[in-house]
Every structure is written in C-alpha cells, then in structure tokens.
Design a protein around this motif. Structure first.
Motif, short mmCIF file in Angstrom:
data_model
loop_
_atom_site.label_atom_id
_atom_site.label_comp_id
_atom_site.label_asym_id
_atom_site.label_seq_id
_atom_site.Cartn_x
_atom_site.Cartn_y
_atom_site.Cartn_z
N LEU A 7 23.19 9.12 -20.31
CA LEU A 7 23.08 7.69 -20.01
C LEU A 7 24.37 6.97 -20.36
N LEU A 8 24.96 7.29 -21.50
CA LEU A 8 26.24 6.69 -21.88
C LEU A 8 27.35 7.09 -20.91
N ASP A 9 27.31 8.35 -20.45
CA ASP A 9 28.29 8.85 -19.48
C ASP A 9 28.19 8.07 -18.17
N ILE A 10 26.97 7.87 -17.68
CA ILE A 10 26.76 7.12 -16.44
C ILE A 10 27.26 5.69 -16.59
N GLU A 11 26.89 5.04 -17.68
CA GLU A 11 27.31 3.65 -17.91
C GLU A 11 28.84 3.53 -17.98
N ALA A 12 29.49 4.49 -18.62
CA ALA A 12 30.95 4.44 -18.75
C ALA A 12 31.65 4.68 -17.41
N LYS A 13 31.19 5.66 -16.67
CA LYS A 13 31.86 6.04 -15.42
C LYS A 13 31.62 5.04 -14.29
N PHE A 14 30.45 4.41 -14.29
CA PHE A 14 30.07 3.58 -13.15
C PHE A 14 29.82 2.12 -13.52
N ALA A 15 30.44 1.66 -14.59
CA ALA A 15 30.23 0.30 -15.09
C ALA A 15 30.55 -0.77 -14.04
N GLU A 16 31.49 -0.48 -13.16
CA GLU A 16 31.88 -1.47 -12.14
C GLU A 16 30.78 -1.74 -11.12
N ILE A 17 29.91 -0.75 -10.87
CA ILE A 17 28.89 -0.93 -9.85
C ILE A 17 27.46 -0.92 -10.39
N VAL A 18 27.27 -0.43 -11.62
CA VAL A 18 25.92 -0.32 -12.19
C VAL A 18 25.66 -1.50 -13.13
N GLU A 19 24.58 -2.21 -12.86
CA GLU A 19 24.19 -3.32 -13.71
C GLU A 19 23.33 -2.86 -14.87
N LYS A 20 22.41 -1.91 -14.60
CA LYS A 20 21.49 -1.47 -15.63
C LYS A 20 21.02 -0.05 -15.33
N VAL A 21 20.86 0.76 -16.37
CA VAL A 21 20.35 2.12 -16.25
C VAL A 21 19.02 2.19 -16.99
N VAL A 22 17.98 2.66 -16.30
CA VAL A 22 16.65 2.76 -16.91
C VAL A 22 16.22 4.23 -16.92
N LEU A 23 15.89 4.73 -18.08
CA LEU A 23 15.39 6.09 -18.22
C LEU A 23 13.90 6.10 -17.92
N LEU A 24 13.50 6.87 -16.90
CA LEU A 24 12.09 6.99 -16.56
C LEU A 24 11.42 8.13 -17.32
N ASP A 25 12.14 9.27 -17.41
CA ASP A 25 11.56 10.45 -18.03
C ASP A 25 12.67 11.39 -18.46
N ALA A 26 12.48 12.00 -19.61
CA ALA A 26 13.41 13.02 -20.10
C ALA A 26 12.55 14.13 -20.68
N GLU A 27 12.32 15.14 -19.85
CA GLU A 27 11.48 16.26 -20.26
C GLU A 27 12.30 17.54 -20.22
N GLY A 28 12.46 18.17 -21.37
CA GLY A 28 13.29 19.37 -21.42
C GLY A 28 14.70 19.04 -20.99
N GLU A 29 15.18 19.70 -19.97
CA GLU A 29 16.53 19.46 -19.47
C GLU A 29 16.52 18.70 -18.15
N THR A 30 15.39 18.04 -17.84
CA THR A 30 15.28 17.23 -16.63
C THR A 30 15.32 15.76 -17.01
N LEU A 31 16.14 15.01 -16.30
CA LEU A 31 16.35 13.60 -16.59
C LEU A 31 16.10 12.80 -15.32
N LYS A 32 15.21 11.80 -15.41
CA LYS A 32 14.92 10.91 -14.28
C LYS A 32 15.32 9.50 -14.66
N THR A 33 16.16 8.88 -13.82
CA THR A 33 16.66 7.53 -14.09
C THR A 33 16.63 6.66 -12.85
N ILE A 34 16.68 5.36 -13.08
CA ILE A 34 16.93 4.39 -12.01
C ILE A 34 18.21 3.66 -12.40
N LEU A 35 19.16 3.61 -11.47
CA LEU A 35 20.39 2.87 -11.66
C LEU A 35 20.31 1.63 -10.79
#
Length: 90
Positions: A7-35
């Motif tokens: 999540l920190l990586d996404i926010e840092a790399k795409f700060a110019e276009i992403v307003e908010k990152v929401v974590l929906l689910d983090a199970e094991g090594e699967t990550l679901k987000t809404i940007l």
C-alpha cells in the motif's frame, strides 16, 4: 510482500494520480484494493504474490459513473511468461 509495504509502495509511486487507496482484503499473499483516482474513476486491483514476486494480477478500471472502461488479468511464471488477458472489447 506484506500488505502495508504494498500500500505504501502504491501511494508513493502513483501519488500524482491516486487520491486514496482502500484495502478490501489481505488473505495470505493475495491483496485486493480499490484505488480512487483523482479523475473520479477507480481501479479495483487483485494481486497474488509469492514473496517479493508478483505471480498474478487483475484489475478493472471503472469510470466515475461506475461503467467498465477496461479489465485485464495476467499470470506470470518464473523463467517463462504466460499471459492471459480479458477485455470486454474482444
């Protein structure tokens, strides 16, 4: 990859276009987000990790009216790349 790191990586790399990152689910090594993007569209992303290696991902880009703009999924394999794509326009 840990969810917090990603999540920190996404926010840092795409700060110019992403307003908010929401974590929906983090199970094991699967990550679901809404940007939520600054143009009022949003990306719904699912990533499957093996340690630091991104094994598979898919995303759906939705307009501000929640209409599908494009969707795609891709699987990657070590040593050989295998891709499968999905798009409503095919």
């Amino acid at each position: 990859m840990l969810a917090n790191e990603r999540l920190l990586d996404i926010e840092a790399k795409f700060a110019e276009i992403v307003e908010k990152v929401v974590l929906l689910d983090a199970e094991g090594e699967t990550l679901k987000t809404i940007l939520f993007l600054k143009d009022n569209s949003n990306l719904r992303v699912t990533e499957q990790w093996e340690g630091d290696f991104l094994k598979r991902y898919s995303y759906y880009w939705l307009s501000s009216e929640n209409k599908l703009i494009i969707g795609r999924s891709e699987e990657r394999r070590v040593g050989k790349e295998c891709r499968s794509r999905w798009s409503p326009y095919h």
